[in-house]
Design a protein around this motif. Structure first.
Motif, short mmCIF file in Angstrom:
data_model
loop_
_atom_site.label_atom_id
_atom_site.label_comp_id
_atom_site.label_asym_id
_atom_site.label_seq_id
_atom_site.Cartn_x
_atom_site.Cartn_y
_atom_site.Cartn_z
N ALA A 88 0.85 -1.19 0.00
CA ALA A 88 0.00 0.00 0.00
C ALA A 88 0.88 1.24 0.00
N ASN A 89 0.60 2.13 -0.93
CA ASN A 89 1.25 3.43 -0.95
C ASN A 89 0.17 4.46 -0.66
N HIS A 90 0.34 5.17 0.44
CA HIS A 90 -0.65 6.15 0.87
C HIS A 90 -0.26 7.52 0.32
N ILE A 91 -1.20 8.16 -0.36
CA ILE A 91 -0.95 9.40 -1.09
C ILE A 91 -1.54 10.62 -0.39
N LYS A 92 -2.74 10.46 0.17
CA LYS A 92 -3.51 11.61 0.68
C LYS A 92 -4.14 11.25 2.01
N SER A 93 -4.19 12.19 2.93
CA SER A 93 -4.85 12.00 4.22
C SER A 93 -6.34 12.28 4.09
N VAL A 94 -7.12 11.55 4.87
CA VAL A 94 -8.57 11.73 4.92
C VAL A 94 -8.97 11.76 6.39
N THR A 95 -9.93 12.64 6.73
CA THR A 95 -10.37 12.73 8.12
C THR A 95 -11.83 12.35 8.33
N LYS A 96 -12.63 12.38 7.25
CA LYS A 96 -14.06 12.08 7.40
C LYS A 96 -14.64 11.68 6.04
N GLY A 97 -15.88 11.25 6.08
CA GLY A 97 -16.57 10.84 4.85
C GLY A 97 -16.38 9.35 4.58
N TYR A 98 -16.34 9.00 3.31
CA TYR A 98 -16.14 7.61 2.89
C TYR A 98 -14.91 7.53 2.02
N ILE A 99 -14.25 6.37 2.07
CA ILE A 99 -13.26 6.04 1.06
C ILE A 99 -13.79 4.84 0.28
N TYR A 100 -13.41 4.77 -0.97
CA TYR A 100 -13.86 3.72 -1.89
C TYR A 100 -12.66 2.95 -2.41
N ALA A 101 -12.76 1.64 -2.42
CA ALA A 101 -11.70 0.79 -2.94
C ALA A 101 -12.24 0.04 -4.15
N LYS A 102 -11.59 0.24 -5.30
CA LYS A 102 -12.02 -0.42 -6.53
C LYS A 102 -10.93 -1.40 -6.94
N ALA A 103 -11.28 -2.68 -6.93
CA ALA A 103 -10.34 -3.75 -7.26
C ALA A 103 -10.51 -4.16 -8.72
N SER A 104 -9.38 -4.28 -9.41
CA SER A 104 -9.41 -4.80 -10.79
C SER A 104 -8.23 -5.74 -10.96
N PHE A 105 -8.41 -6.76 -11.76
CA PHE A 105 -7.38 -7.78 -11.93
C PHE A 105 -6.31 -7.34 -12.91
N LEU A 106 -5.07 -7.54 -12.50
CA LEU A 106 -3.93 -7.41 -13.42
C LEU A 106 -3.59 -8.79 -13.97
N HIS A 107 -3.85 -9.83 -13.16
CA HIS A 107 -3.64 -11.22 -13.57
C HIS A 107 -4.69 -12.07 -12.87
N ARG A 108 -5.39 -12.89 -13.63
CA ARG A 108 -6.41 -13.77 -13.07
C ARG A 108 -6.11 -15.20 -13.49
N GLY A 109 -5.15 -15.82 -12.82
CA GLY A 109 -4.76 -17.19 -13.13
C GLY A 109 -5.56 -18.20 -12.34
N ARG A 110 -5.37 -19.47 -12.68
CA ARG A 110 -6.07 -20.54 -11.96
C ARG A 110 -5.60 -20.65 -10.52
N THR A 111 -4.30 -20.39 -10.29
CA THR A 111 -3.74 -20.55 -8.96
C THR A 111 -3.44 -19.22 -8.28
N THR A 112 -2.88 -18.27 -9.02
CA THR A 112 -2.55 -16.98 -8.42
C THR A 112 -3.27 -15.85 -9.15
N GLN A 113 -3.53 -14.79 -8.38
CA GLN A 113 -4.18 -13.61 -8.91
C GLN A 113 -3.42 -12.38 -8.42
N LEU A 114 -3.37 -11.36 -9.26
CA LEU A 114 -2.77 -10.08 -8.87
C LEU A 114 -3.82 -9.01 -9.10
N ILE A 115 -4.12 -8.27 -8.03
CA ILE A 115 -5.22 -7.31 -8.06
C ILE A 115 -4.69 -5.91 -7.75
N ASP A 116 -5.11 -4.96 -8.56
CA ASP A 116 -4.81 -3.54 -8.36
C ASP A 116 -6.00 -2.93 -7.64
N ILE A 117 -5.75 -2.23 -6.55
CA ILE A 117 -6.84 -1.61 -5.78
C ILE A 117 -6.55 -0.12 -5.64
#
Length: 141
Positions: A88-117
């Motif tokens: 995790a690389n943290h870029i910006k501070s947040v004090t209130k509200g909501y944060i949203y995490a959107k996951a998308s696959f960089l690799h979707r293998g049968r055994t291993t997966q790599l996900i960008d969030i």
């Protein structure tokens, strides 16, 4: 009979009962064939002592949404998913509200997966960028 998107979201969120996701109030709010999005409220219970969002809470959100994304694309009768590594690389501070995490696959293998969030605030500003690797393992019979 086909299940609606709202019913799928309700079912997905019900699976979070009595888990860290429920404790942190993480809610899955959207999905497509390629992405899964969750949100988490930023309140004092996820703050550092100086009143900003704790990086560990952000990482927990990222790992939750990334692992859940891997989980929904497997046969859960025969396999289970476990996280291998998260960064995790943290870029910006947040004090209130909501944060949203959107996951998308960089690799979707049968055994291993790599996900960008990408974690953003309510104004779509980048808060953190995370990478999660997961592994799919067979259940013992």
């Amino acid at each position: 009979m086909q299940i609606s998107k709202d019913e799928l979201l309700k079912k997905a969120n019900a699976a979070s009962k009595n888990t860290l996701m429920e404790t942190l109030e993480i809610e899955i709010v959207d999905f497509t064939e390629e992405t899964l999005t969750a949100r988490m409220p930023v309140t004092p219970k996820v703050h550092q002592p100086d009143g900003v969002l704790h990086g560990g809470a952000t990482a927990a959100l990222a790992e939750s949404v990334g692992s859940f994304a891997s989980h929904i694309f497997i046969n859960t009768e025969e396999f289970f998913v476990r996280g291998l590594e998260i960064t995790a690389n943290h870029i910006k501070s947040v004090t209130k509200g909501y944060i949203y995490a959107k996951a998308s696959f960089l690799h979707r293998g049968r055994t291993t997966q790599l996900i960008d969030i990408r974690v953003t605030d309510e104004d779509d500003n980048l808060v953190s960028i995370c990478r999660l690797s997961t592994i799919t393992l067979p259940k013992k019979k």
